[in-house]
Design an enzyme around this catalytic site. Structure first.
Site, short mmCIF file in Angstrom:
data_model
loop_
_atom_site.label_atom_id
_atom_site.label_comp_id
_atom_site.label_asym_id
_atom_site.label_seq_id
_atom_site.Cartn_x
_atom_site.Cartn_y
_atom_site.Cartn_z
N LYS A 182 40.92 93.08 -5.00
CA LYS A 182 41.11 93.95 -4.00
C LYS A 182 42.74 92.93 -3.50
CE LYS A 182 40.47 91.41 0.32
NZ LYS A 182 42.04 92.41 0.58
N GLU A 184 51.00 74.17 7.04
CA GLU A 184 51.73 75.44 5.97
C GLU A 184 51.93 76.14 7.23
OE1 GLU A 184 49.78 77.92 3.44
OE2 GLU A 184 51.18 77.09 1.64
N GLU A 211 43.72 79.20 -5.93
CA GLU A 211 45.34 78.94 -5.84
C GLU A 211 45.79 79.06 -4.48
OE1 GLU A 211 47.20 77.79 -7.92
OE2 GLU A 211 46.15 78.20 -9.78
N CYS A 268 54.36 79.90 -1.40
CA CYS A 268 53.50 78.76 -1.36
C CYS A 268 54.36 77.41 -1.84
CB CYS A 268 51.66 78.89 -1.61
SG CYS A 268 52.20 80.06 -3.33
P1 NAD Z 1 44.05 84.81 3.75
O1 NAD Z 1 43.89 83.48 2.81
O2 NAD Z 1 43.86 84.89 4.69
O3 NAD Z 1 43.95 86.25 2.36
C1 NAD Z 1 44.97 86.33 1.54
C2 NAD Z 1 43.61 87.15 0.94
O4 NAD Z 1 42.27 87.07 0.95
C3 NAD Z 1 43.72 88.71 1.48
O5 NAD Z 1 43.33 89.78 0.45
C4 NAD Z 1 42.21 88.19 2.48
O6 NAD Z 1 41.74 89.75 3.03
C5 NAD Z 1 41.13 88.02 1.86
N1 NAD Z 1 40.41 87.31 2.61
C6 NAD Z 1 39.99 86.58 3.39
N2 NAD Z 1 39.36 85.77 3.81
C7 NAD Z 1 38.42 85.81 3.10
C8 NAD Z 1 36.96 85.38 2.58
N3 NAD Z 1 36.93 84.55 3.68
N4 NAD Z 1 36.46 86.13 1.97
C9 NAD Z 1 37.48 86.84 0.98
N5 NAD Z 1 38.36 86.86 1.11
C10 NAD Z 1 39.04 86.78 1.94
O7 NAD Z 1 45.42 84.86 3.58
P2 NAD Z 1 46.62 85.51 4.70
O8 NAD Z 1 46.16 86.11 6.44
O9 NAD Z 1 47.72 86.26 3.55
O10 NAD Z 1 47.55 84.87 5.49
C11 NAD Z 1 47.06 83.82 6.37
C12 NAD Z 1 47.64 82.36 6.02
O11 NAD Z 1 47.55 81.72 4.08
C13 NAD Z 1 49.01 82.32 6.08
O12 NAD Z 1 49.54 82.06 7.52
C14 NAD Z 1 49.92 81.67 4.78
O13 NAD Z 1 49.90 80.16 5.77
C15 NAD Z 1 48.37 81.18 4.02
N6 NAD Z 1 48.73 82.27 2.59
C16 NAD Z 1 49.29 81.41 1.07
C17 NAD Z 1 49.14 81.54 0.27
C18 NAD Z 1 49.83 81.43 -1.18
O14 NAD Z 1 50.30 81.32 -1.87
N7 NAD Z 1 49.23 79.66 -0.82
C19 NAD Z 1 49.36 83.16 0.35
C20 NAD Z 1 49.65 83.75 1.35
C21 NAD Z 1 49.50 83.56 2.32
#
Ligand code: NAD
Length: 476
Positions: free
Chosen positions: A178, A383, A252, A286
């Site tokens: 997903k 972050e 991660e 990240c």
């Molecule tokens: P997120 O963690 O909200 O989402 C990442 C993925 O997880 C997406 O596919 C999302 O649909 C899914 N997801 C979200 N909540 C979930 C849950 N409770 N259960 C299962 N799946 C879930 O990240 P985002 O909305 O893409 O970005 C939000 C923040 O995350 C950003 O502001 C940034 O700080 C951080 N981020 C970190 C990384 C990294 O590689 N460490 C990458 C992208 C974003």
């Protein structure tokens, strides 16, 4: 130059389940916005729970045969998958540029070539599956962990998806991927590659949707392991949801990495490379070295180099040759970034360098470096996920190490010294999953992952592959 993409790559109306394109049960749609223009450039369905259940069930059926296929059979499939990705390099890079605004020149390298290098790293490590390890009268086999839910974010969408897909498939697992709701279209192209490569039906399935879809997938009773990349907060939810069935979870998550200049380090290189590292992908990385930790007596010199390096940042249209920084991925990220800039000013950090940005359309932001940052300030603790650098002065090496390790995260980092042994000694004491010594380059076959709240488990290469296996000891 802008690559013209076929409309069918931008507008998808099906899901990839059991090796076939299937109509979604849901009427909900995802609109993909180009963050440089704020125009909708593509659409995709948003999976219903029934769609996700069907995908998981097909992965569970496919597991029966894929898990017992030979290593050479799986290697051949993955090699064909890699060849498909190489042949569609320009489309992969362009789609990610459309979806999240990575400058096209960078996109080709990090959104298209890097995932192929990751796949190569997995292929090279598959030999470790062929022979059991012998311990006394035991043979230790690595068996596939089962049906995997792979949930990925938007910042390096192909790299993150391929890191999971390649390792899981190599291990003999089947996958339901997903992707982020921000970047679904590039994941569809991976499904096209899988289909063209002859990946057997049900081994790779792709569903779409946002948080609820991810949560439904991660909690499905037929899922044996969840491999997640994204925010620490979402990782926390996934981990607690996995507790009921003690489902395997690998995470991660975020980072707040330190780039430490020791007294005898090459200041010019450490600072220039440090600025470039933070600014890459508009700071949406990240592993970004967001905290530059420098000797207090050298801070003024450091700031001079930062100012000079800031002159090389070209913010603009991601399709223009020479653009080094595109927009942030969406409005939410932009607003969050601007709040962090305000907090840096309000909490007393000094602006060291700043680049003015004029576009009126698009989620562009102004890159900024603060100096005299105290490690207790919000910008040094959280972050930011945007082009913001914090310069933190230290008095002695013990304090530098204490500051570097004073974080809830531990994903990446760097240290610079003219004495390689001294740098290595310091690197060994940094509580983080990766360290670059004197600019040592990223290795896509080396284990990648975090200490502390940066996550659990490792991706890439042999260690990443082993994360998708269970060990079985057979006594003879
Ligand atoms: P997120 O963690 O909200 O989402 C990442 C993925 O997880 C997406 O596919 C999302 O649909 C899914 N997801 C979200 N909540 C979930 C849950 N409770 N259960 C299962 N799946 C879930 O990240 P985002 O909305 O893409 O970005 C939000 C923040 O995350 C950003 O502001 C940034 O700080 C951080 N981020 C970190 C990384 C990294 O590689 N460490 C990458 C992208 C974003």
């Amino acid at each position: 130059m802008r690559t013209l993409l076929d409309s069918e790559l931008l507008h998808r109306d099906q899901l990839y389940v059991n090796g076939r394109w299937t109509v979604s049960n849901s009427t909900d749609r995802i609109e993909v916005e180009n963050p440089a223009t704020e125009q909708v450039v593509g659409t995709a369905p948003s999976s219903s729970p029934d769609d996700i259940d069907a995908a998981v069930e097909s992965a569970a059926v496919a597991f029966d045969s894929w898990s017992v296929s030979s290593v050479s059979e799986r290697r051949a499939v993955l090699e064909r998958f890699g060849a498909e990705m190489i042949s569609r390099r320009e489309e992969l890079a362009s789609l990610v540029t459309h979806e999240m605004g990575t400058p096209i020149e960078l996109s080709r390298v990090v959104q298209a070539d890097l995932p192929v290098a990751v796949l190569q790293g997995v292929l090279e490590s598959m030999a470790s599956l062929e022979q059991p390890e012998l311990i006394g009268n035991s043979r230790i086999y690595r068996e596939p962990v089962g049906v995997v839910a792979a949930i990925t974010p938007w910042n390096y969408p192909i790299h993150q998806a391929v890191s999971k897909l390649a390792a899981a498939l190599a291990a003999g697992c089947t996958v339901v991927l997903k992707p982020s709701e921000v970047t679904p279209l590039s994941a569809y192209l991976l499904a096209d590659c899988a289909q063209a490569a002859g990946v057997p039906d049900g081994v790779v399935n792709i569903v779409t949707g946002s948080r609820d879809a991810g949560a439904h997938l991660a909690a499905h009773p037929l899922i044996d392991a969840v491999s997640f990349t994204g925010s620490t907060n979402a990782g926390r939810h996934i981990m607690s949801a996995a507790a009921d069935t003690i489902r395997r979870v690998s995470l991660e998550l975020g980072g707040k990495s330190a780039n430490v200049l020791l007294e005898d380090g090459d200041l010019e290189q450490a600072v220039r490379r440090g600025v470039q590292h933070v600014m890459e992908n508009s700071g949406q990385t990240c592993t970004a070295w967001t905290r530059m930790i420098v000797p207090a007596r050298l801070q003024d010199e450091v700031v001079d180099v930062i100012r000079d390096e800031f002159q090389n940042i070209v913010v603009g249209d991601p399709w223009d040759v020479g653009t080094t920084m595109g927009p942030l991925a969406n409005r939410r990220q932009k607003l969050q970034y601007e709040r962090y800039v305000t907090s840096g000013r309000q909490e007393g950090a000094k602006v060291a360098a700043h680049r003015r940005v004029t576009p009126t359309v698009g989620h562009f932001v102004e890159p900024i470096a603060f100096c005299d940052v105290d490690n207790r300030m919000t910008i040094a603790r959280e972050e930011v996920f945007g082009p913001l650098l914090s310069v933190i002065p230290y008095r002695d090496e013990a304090e530098a190490l204490r500051i570097a390790n004073d974080s809830i995260y531990g994903l990446s980092g760097a240290v610079w010294s003219s004495d390689a042994e001294r740098a290595l000694f310091f690197a060994r004491r940094m509580q983080t999953g990766q360290v670059s010594v004197n600019g040592g380059k990223f290795n896509p076959a080396a284990p990648f992952g975090g200490f502390r709240q940066s996550g659990l488990g490792r991706e890439l290469g042999r260690h990443g592959l082993e994360d998708f296996t269970e060990m079985k000891a057979v006594q003879l």
